[in-house]
Design an enzyme around this catalytic site. Sequence first.
Site, PDB file in Angstrom:
ATOM      1  N   SER A 118       0.575  -0.964  -0.013  1.00 22.17           N
ATOM      2  CA  SER A 118       0.274   0.079  -0.356  1.00 22.17           C
ATOM      3  C   SER A 118       0.975   1.109   0.237  1.00 22.17           C
ATOM      4  CB  SER A 118      -0.961   0.154   1.354  1.00 22.17           C
ATOM      5  OG  SER A 118      -1.883   0.624   0.856  1.00 22.17           O
ATOM      6  N   ASP A 184      -8.807  -4.953  -5.545  1.00 22.59           N
ATOM      7  CA  ASP A 184      -7.848  -3.724  -5.334  1.00 22.59           C
ATOM      8  C   ASP A 184      -7.991  -2.729  -5.902  1.00 22.59           C
ATOM      9  OD1 ASP A 184      -6.468  -2.242  -3.731  1.00 22.59           O
ATOM     10  OD2 ASP A 184      -4.303  -3.532  -3.525  1.00 22.59           O
ATOM     11  N   HIS A 198      -7.922  -5.351  -0.864  1.00 27.02           N
ATOM     12  CA  HIS A 198      -6.556  -4.515  -1.305  1.00 27.02           C
ATOM     13  C   HIS A 198      -5.886  -5.897   0.413  1.00 27.02           C
ATOM     14  CE1 HIS A 198      -3.168  -1.532  -0.831  1.00 27.02           C
ATOM     15  NE2 HIS A 198      -3.771  -1.287   0.132  1.00 27.02           N
TER      16      HIS A 198
END
Length: 294
Positions: A118, A184, A198
């Site tokens: 991320s 995602d 995600h």
Amino acid sequence: MLRARPSHRLASAAAVVAATGAALLAGSSPAAAATCSDVDVVFARGTGETPGLGVVGGPFVRSLTGELSDRTVTSHAVDYAASSSQASAGPGATAMSAHVREVAAACPSTRFVLGGYSQGATVTDIALGIRTGTTTGTPVPAELAGRVAAVVVFGNPLGLSGRTIATASSTYGPKSKDYCNSSDSVCGSAPKTGTGGHLSYASNGSTTDGARFAAGLVRAAGTPTTPTPTPTPTPVPTTCVRDSTRDHVAADRAVSLYGRAYARGSRDSLGATSSYNVVSLQQVEGGWRLVTAC
């Protein structure tokens, strides 16, 4: 530069990560030991996660350690804020590159695997010298690029601009892999590599696959070679002899050819072989040469 809408996606995903982090957080591996390891994994956690390797970094490091069971593997969790504003990615990149520089200087045989999840993937992007448009940081020095064996990132926001590390960096692209799950939205239009959203990278096999990818590149890279110092040449003793031409010939410092004498090796002319003229010869590698005086 990230558009307003993708930023909302990042913030939403960050909130989910923070809310579920306590349940999913894997134990971080110990930081690099005092002794040098064969491989050092440098990983940046995602937004809002508790300091450490994080929900993706922990499983990734454990899998990589298993893949490289014949080598010593250490890990380092990048020390950065991982704030929801994403502005902490730049300082995180600076921290990542600083760690690489420090370990590389102390451990000339250590290879590095860099990675992030991320916002941690953005940290990695910037550390590789990729412009993300959100914040800036200090990249890994170009001279250490060869020490980085592999780069593996998960849910990389770079995909929001349609890019991956492979397409954005000619230096690190060939040894990188971006994982972007089918649902995602944080990694946008990057090529999809697995199912789920995600939060699924640790459970859908991505971390295991990424570890295999990195291990293969580590093995292919071998051990960094330390340049062999150029030996200092042993000085040749300098000898200078002042004598008559005929005595130089008699002592084999000169040779006689058709009545004339020449310094052995250099073939400098000394005049008539029978001459009593005094001349100076200096010893050099491979023979003698005529000099003005000793």
